[in-house]
Design an enzyme around this catalytic site. Structure first.
Site, PDB file in Angstrom:
ATOM      1  N   ASP A 275      -7.306   3.025  -3.026  1.00 38.27           N
ATOM      2  CA  ASP A 275      -8.003   3.115  -1.738  1.00 38.27           C
ATOM      3  C   ASP A 275      -8.274   4.583  -1.424  1.00 38.27           C
ATOM      4  OD1 ASP A 275      -9.037   2.851   0.795  1.00 38.27           O
ATOM      5  OD2 ASP A 275      -7.292   1.850   1.671  1.00 38.27           O
TER       6      ASP A 275
ATOM      7  N   GLY B 198      -4.170  -4.013   6.280  1.00 35.96           N
ATOM      8  CA  GLY B 198      -3.113  -3.730   7.246  1.00 35.96           C
ATOM      9  C   GLY B 198      -3.347  -2.375   7.883  1.00 35.96           C
TER      10      GLY B 198
ATOM     11  N   SER C  68       0.866  -1.185   0.000  1.00 31.33           N
ATOM     12  CA  SER C  68       0.000   0.000   0.000  1.00 31.33           C
ATOM     13  C   SER C  68       0.902   1.233   0.000  1.00 31.33           C
ATOM     14  CB  SER C  68      -0.880  -0.026   1.255  1.00 31.33           C
ATOM     15  OG  SER C  68      -1.634   1.158   1.370  1.00 31.33           O
TER      16      SER C  68
ATOM     17  N   LYS D 257      -1.255  -1.068  -4.347  1.00 35.87           N
ATOM     18  CA  LYS D 257      -2.427  -0.255  -4.006  1.00 35.87           C
ATOM     19  C   LYS D 257      -1.940   1.159  -3.777  1.00 35.87           C
ATOM     20  CE  LYS D 257      -4.843   0.160   0.430  1.00 35.87           C
ATOM     21  NZ  LYS D 257      -5.547  -0.614   1.479  1.00 35.87           N
TER      22      LYS D 257
ATOM     23  N   ASP E 187     -13.878  -1.506   3.222  1.00 35.79           N
ATOM     24  CA  ASP E 187     -12.969  -1.591   4.372  1.00 35.79           C
ATOM     25  C   ASP E 187     -13.707  -0.965   5.562  1.00 35.79           C
ATOM     26  OD1 ASP E 187     -10.976  -1.155   6.298  1.00 35.79           O
ATOM     27  OD2 ASP E 187      -9.538  -0.209   4.969  1.00 35.79           O
TER      28      ASP E 187
ATOM     29  N   LYS F 236      -9.909  -6.821   8.290  1.00 34.90           N
ATOM     30  CA  LYS F 236      -8.928  -6.476   9.320  1.00 34.90           C
ATOM     31  C   LYS F 236      -9.527  -6.977  10.628  1.00 34.90           C
ATOM     32  CE  LYS F 236      -7.474  -2.177   7.048  1.00 34.90           C
ATOM     33  NZ  LYS F 236      -7.699  -0.719   6.971  1.00 34.90           N
TER      34      LYS F 236
ATOM     35  N   GLU G  72     -11.175   0.641  -3.318  1.00 32.42           N
ATOM     36  CA  GLU G  72     -11.491   0.377  -1.916  1.00 32.42           C
ATOM     37  C   GLU G  72     -12.118   1.611  -1.270  1.00 32.42           C
ATOM     38  OE1 GLU G  72      -7.997  -0.987   0.111  1.00 32.42           O
ATOM     39  OE2 GLU G  72      -8.911  -0.900   2.096  1.00 32.42           O
TER      40      GLU G  72
ATOM     41  N   LYS H  70      -3.108   5.109  -2.507  1.00 27.99           N
ATOM     42  CA  LYS H  70      -4.120   5.920  -1.841  1.00 27.99           C
ATOM     43  C   LYS H  70      -4.532   7.045  -2.792  1.00 27.99           C
ATOM     44  CE  LYS H  70      -4.063   3.949   2.262  1.00 27.99           C
ATOM     45  NZ  LYS H  70      -5.283   3.358   2.844  1.00 27.99           N
TER      46      LYS H  70
HETATM   47  O1  OSB Z   1      -7.295   1.918   4.638  1.00 27.14           O
HETATM   48  O2  OSB Z   1      -6.209   0.134   4.467  1.00 27.14           O
HETATM   49  C1  OSB Z   1      -6.321   1.254   4.931  1.00 27.14           C
HETATM   50  C2  OSB Z   1      -3.167   2.197   6.894  1.00 27.14           C
HETATM   51  C3  OSB Z   1      -3.722   2.842   7.978  1.00 27.14           C
HETATM   52  C4  OSB Z   1      -5.089   2.997   8.048  1.00 27.14           C
HETATM   53  C5  OSB Z   1      -5.902   2.496   7.017  1.00 27.14           C
HETATM   54  C6  OSB Z   1      -5.350   1.838   5.932  1.00 27.14           C
HETATM   55  C7  OSB Z   1      -3.957   1.723   5.863  1.00 27.14           C
HETATM   56  C8  OSB Z   1      -3.265   1.123   4.723  1.00 27.14           C
HETATM   57  C9  OSB Z   1      -1.894   0.558   4.972  1.00 27.14           C
HETATM   58  O3  OSB Z   1      -3.696   1.095   3.596  1.00 27.14           O
HETATM   59  C10 OSB Z   1      -1.908  -0.919   4.960  1.00 27.14           C
HETATM   60  C11 OSB Z   1      -0.616  -1.502   5.516  1.00 27.14           C
HETATM   61  O4  OSB Z   1      -0.512  -1.737   6.733  1.00 27.14           O
HETATM   62  O5  OSB Z   1       0.295  -1.712   4.728  1.00 27.14           O
HETATM   63 MG    MG Z   2      -8.458   0.771   3.313  1.00 23.50          MG
END
Ligand code: OSB
Ligand code: MG
Length: 373
Positions: A188, A290, A135, A161, A238, A262, A213, A163
């Site tokens: 995401d 994660g 990510s 992925k 999510d 999660k 996402e 953001k």
């Molecule tokens: O939306 O998946 C998410 C990290 C912190 C809070 C929300 C998210 C995330 C990530 C990172 O996308 C995922 C990772 O731990 O690599």
């Molecule tokens: Mg997410």
């Protein structure tokens, strides 16, 4: 297994690089760990609550409060034979899934160690390696993002992925597709859009994305169903899925075609497995999300990802993805084929570096059961 001793320990860790999402930037982490002892064994877990209520309403401080005043007293000194008993003990507390999950997951580790089996095996997992994705946060410039993608692909990650947020979406995706026409790519949004942004999603629909996402509201199901009806690209939920029942309702209403699981978000590994089963019965693939975990939380995520319906690479990347310092003695490494081997030892299967833990500790509270020193 009698729960004799519970420790809540907060550690401080600096991220290797700032992690920016549509809801904020993380640079420095304060992470709450839960350490449960009984019958000479120790179980570990990591609470995924953030410092501020940006991803969800929970924070490190709300989790500490709920654990200290309600969840720890509910199980301290009790005998627990199965993880489902923990879920039942916590049920009277509404919400606070991250706090519940933290204690429940330490309990799973402890019970797996007592049985002498790996957590993956105890959960019913069927894999020896898990597929790993990465990510990538919002970057200062598109060139920085392209360089990062290139670096992660070279390491072997099987899926990228990124953001997104308004202003960092269509143009960025077009640029990625120009340089990497065929990589497995997903987005995401962390709830940064509304249905008024339909034109943006229609454009994104043309870029062969694995999924988008959580585009809309953090508790929404209805508008996601409206959006999904108008897109070819699968929507993955999510933030909106807080329980196995939320998953069932989202699937039945057509709000998503994929779910990110999660354990912290749904209250623990037991509800996470129930959500997994509900998705499997309905033909909906899942992957493990994660929350910037250290090696301890990562170990739980690896174990969860061994269940059969985790059919897509998750956000379970190698230990060195986020932190220079590591609190487990054998960090998770990415194999060149983009997989991570599942530890086979008892419980989470990794050893905690107690000296490092002490060095990083900011705050510590311990609770001792009655009839026990
Ligand atoms: O939306 O998946 C998410 C990290 C912190 C809070 C929300 C998210 C995330 C990530 C990172 O996308 C995922 C990772 O731990 O690599
Ligand atoms: Mg997410």
């Amino acid at each position: 297994m009698r729960i004799e001793h519970i420790e809540l320990r907060q550690i401080g860790l600096a991220l290797k690089a700032p992690f920016q999402t549509s809801f904020g930037v993380a640079r420095q982490r304060r992470i709450l760990l839960v350490i449960v002892e009984g019958e000479g064994l120790t179980g570990y877990s990591e609470c995924v609550a953030g410092e501020g209520p940006w991803y969800s309403s929970e924070t490190v401080e709300t989790a500490r409060h709920i654990l200290t005043d309600f969840l720890v007293p509910a199980i301290l000194g009790k005998s627990v034979a199965e993880p489902s008993e923990l879920t039942a003990c916590f049920a009277p507390v509404r919400g606070h899934n991250m706090a519940k999950a933290a204690l429940e997951m330490a309990g799973w580790d402890l019970l797996a160690r007592a049985k002498g089996v790996s957590l993956a095996h105890f959960l019913g997992g069927t894999r020896e390696r898990i597929e790993s994705g990465v990510s990538i946060g919002i970057q200062p410039r598109v060139e920085d993002l392209l360089a990062r993608i290139e670096g992660y692909l070279a390491q072997g990650y099987r899926r990228v992925k990124i953001k997104i947020q308004p202003g960092w979406d269509v143009d960025v995706v077009a640029e990625i597709r120009h340089h990497f026409p065929t990589i497995p790519l997903m987005l995401d949004a962390n709830s940064a859009y509304t249905l008024a942004d339909l034109p943006t999603f229609r454009e994104l629909d043309n870029y062969d994305l694995m999924m988008i996402e959580q585009p809309l509201g953090y508790e929404d199901i209805i508008d996601h169903a409206t959006l999904q009806r108008q897109l070819r690209t699968p929507i993955c939920l999510d933030e909106s899925i807080h329980s196995p029942e939320d998953g069932r309702k989202a699937i039945e209403s057509g709000a998503c075609r994929v779910i990110n699981i999660k354990a912290g978000r749904v209250g623990g590994l037991y509800p996470a497995r129930q959500l997994h089963d509900i998705c499997q019965e309905r033909g909906i693939p899942v992957w493990c999300g994660g929350m910037l975990e250290t090696g301890i939380g990562r170990a739980h995520n690896v174990a969860l990802s061994t269940l059969p319906n985790f059919r897509l690479p998750g956000d379970v990347s190698a230990s060195d993805r986020y932190y220079a310092q590591e609190i487990i003695t054998s960090p998770f490494r990415l194999s060149p084929d983009g997989t991570i081997p599942v530890p086979q030892g008892p419980g989470i299967g990794v050893e905690v570096d107690r000296a490092m833990l002490e060095r990083l500790t900011l705050h510590k509270e311990t609770f001792v059961g009655a009839n026990h020193r």
